[in-house]
Design a protein around this motif. Sequence first.
Motif, PDB file in Angstrom:
ATOM      1  N   PHE A   9       0.893  -1.130  -0.109  1.00 49.43           N
ATOM      2  CA  PHE A   9      -0.135  -0.109  -0.014  1.00 49.43           C
ATOM      3  C   PHE A   9       0.809   1.259  -0.062  1.00 49.43           C
ATOM      4  N   THR A  10       0.364   2.274  -0.277  1.00 47.00           N
ATOM      5  CA  THR A  10       0.979   3.699  -0.386  1.00 47.00           C
ATOM      6  C   THR A  10       0.176   4.727   0.589  1.00 47.00           C
ATOM      7  N   LEU A  11       1.250   5.712   1.008  1.00 49.01           N
ATOM      8  CA  LEU A  11       0.784   6.924   1.839  1.00 49.01           C
ATOM      9  C   LEU A  11       0.929   7.942   0.810  1.00 49.01           C
ATOM     10  N   GLN A  12       0.222   9.012   0.851  1.00 57.87           N
ATOM     11  CA  GLN A  12       0.214   9.938  -0.012  1.00 57.87           C
ATOM     12  C   GLN A  12      -0.163  11.583   0.554  1.00 57.87           C
ATOM     13  N   ARG A  13      -0.045  12.450   0.169  1.00 54.43           N
ATOM     14  CA  ARG A  13      -0.689  13.878   0.531  1.00 54.43           C
ATOM     15  C   ARG A  13      -0.409  14.004   2.103  1.00 54.43           C
ATOM     16  N   VAL A  32      -1.940  -0.371   6.067  1.00 53.43           N
ATOM     17  CA  VAL A  32      -2.494  -1.929   5.669  1.00 53.43           C
ATOM     18  C   VAL A  32      -3.833  -1.730   4.363  1.00 53.43           C
ATOM     19  N   THR A  33      -3.932  -0.569   4.154  1.00 57.02           N
ATOM     20  CA  THR A  33      -4.896  -0.153   3.232  1.00 57.02           C
ATOM     21  C   THR A  33      -4.519   0.972   2.474  1.00 57.02           C
ATOM     22  N   ASN A  41     -20.433   7.805  11.192  1.00 59.83           N
ATOM     23  CA  ASN A  41     -21.558   8.628  11.812  1.00 59.83           C
ATOM     24  C   ASN A  41     -22.113   9.670  10.631  1.00 59.83           C
ATOM     25  N   ALA A  42     -22.475   8.995   9.399  1.00 58.05           N
ATOM     26  CA  ALA A  42     -23.336   9.725   8.599  1.00 58.05           C
ATOM     27  C   ALA A  42     -22.315  10.678   7.843  1.00 58.05           C
ATOM     28  N   VAL A  43     -21.128  10.793   7.747  1.00 58.82           N
ATOM     29  CA  VAL A  43     -20.272  11.629   7.275  1.00 58.82           C
ATOM     30  C   VAL A  43     -19.243  10.981   6.206  1.00 58.82           C
ATOM     31  N   SER A  44     -18.789  11.162   5.211  1.00 52.47           N
ATOM     32  CA  SER A  44     -18.214  10.727   4.146  1.00 52.47           C
ATOM     33  C   SER A  44     -16.657  11.116   4.554  1.00 52.47           C
ATOM     34  N   LEU A  45     -15.844  10.350   4.838  1.00 54.14           N
ATOM     35  CA  LEU A  45     -14.411  10.499   5.241  1.00 54.14           C
ATOM     36  C   LEU A  45     -13.456   9.804   4.408  1.00 54.14           C
ATOM     37  N   VAL A  46     -12.438  10.374   4.314  1.00 55.62           N
ATOM     38  CA  VAL A  46     -11.189   9.649   3.382  1.00 55.62           C
ATOM     39  C   VAL A  46     -10.579   9.049   4.752  1.00 55.62           C
ATOM     40  N   VAL A  47     -10.164   7.730   4.561  1.00 54.77           N
ATOM     41  CA  VAL A  47      -9.635   7.149   5.698  1.00 54.77           C
ATOM     42  C   VAL A  47      -8.669   6.079   5.191  1.00 54.77           C
ATOM     43  N   GLN A  48      -7.641   5.932   6.057  1.00 55.01           N
ATOM     44  CA  GLN A  48      -6.488   5.017   5.946  1.00 55.01           C
ATOM     45  C   GLN A  48      -6.307   4.134   7.394  1.00 55.01           C
ATOM     46  N   TYR A  49      -5.968   2.959   7.205  1.00 58.84           N
ATOM     47  CA  TYR A  49      -5.891   2.131   8.288  1.00 58.84           C
ATOM     48  C   TYR A  49      -4.407   1.524   8.447  1.00 58.84           C
ATOM     49  N   PRO A  80     -13.726  -4.492   3.787  1.00 51.75           N
ATOM     50  CA  PRO A  80     -13.927  -4.942   2.525  1.00 51.75           C
ATOM     51  C   PRO A  80     -12.623  -4.401   1.734  1.00 51.75           C
ATOM     52  N   TYR A  81     -11.421  -5.362   1.717  1.00 53.25           N
ATOM     53  CA  TYR A  81     -10.130  -4.749   1.284  1.00 53.25           C
ATOM     54  C   TYR A  81     -10.320  -4.230  -0.384  1.00 53.25           C
ATOM     55  N   ASP A  82     -11.225  -4.816  -1.118  1.00 55.90           N
ATOM     56  CA  ASP A  82     -11.349  -4.322  -2.475  1.00 55.90           C
ATOM     57  C   ASP A  82     -11.774  -2.983  -2.381  1.00 55.90           C
ATOM     58  N   ALA A  83     -12.547  -2.608  -1.474  1.00 53.94           N
ATOM     59  CA  ALA A  83     -13.194  -1.260  -1.612  1.00 53.94           C
ATOM     60  C   ALA A  83     -11.851  -0.218  -1.203  1.00 53.94           C
ATOM     61  N   ARG A  84     -10.815  -0.644  -0.256  1.00 57.35           N
ATOM     62  CA  ARG A  84      -9.793   0.082  -0.010  1.00 57.35           C
ATOM     63  C   ARG A  84      -8.690   0.188  -0.971  1.00 57.35           C
ATOM     64  N   ARG A  85      -8.688  -0.441  -2.260  1.00 58.76           N
ATOM     65  CA  ARG A  85      -7.862  -0.297  -3.266  1.00 58.76           C
ATOM     66  C   ARG A  85      -8.316   0.985  -3.978  1.00 58.76           C
TER      67      ARG A  85
END
Length: 92
Positions: A9-13, A32-33, A41-49, A80-85
């Motif tokens: 996986f990568t990290l960026q920005r 790991v993603t 909580n009903a908010v769309s967030l960009v996340v990384q684990y 769902p790791y496919d979504a995390r790609r």
Amino acid sequence: MRYFPETGFTLQRGFLSYWSQPGMDKKLGPPVTDEFVQVINAVSLVVQYFPTGFRLQWNPAGGPVPLVTLADKDWNHEPPYDARRTSGTPHA
């Protein structure tokens, strides 16, 4: 952008900037993603684990990149790791 061959996986920005602060590489470990959009909580967030039980998250509406400690209930299920790609929205 930084690629981690040990996890694939990568990290960026903004997430890479946060991870690059002194001591955060040891605290978080490698990602790991890839970053992806998750509704929390009903908010769309960009996340990384990360394997150490942490998540970085960013709200496209604005604000800082906080470090979130995952509760057992958040960490003990296989996501769902496919979504995390899928990369999320660019952030600072």
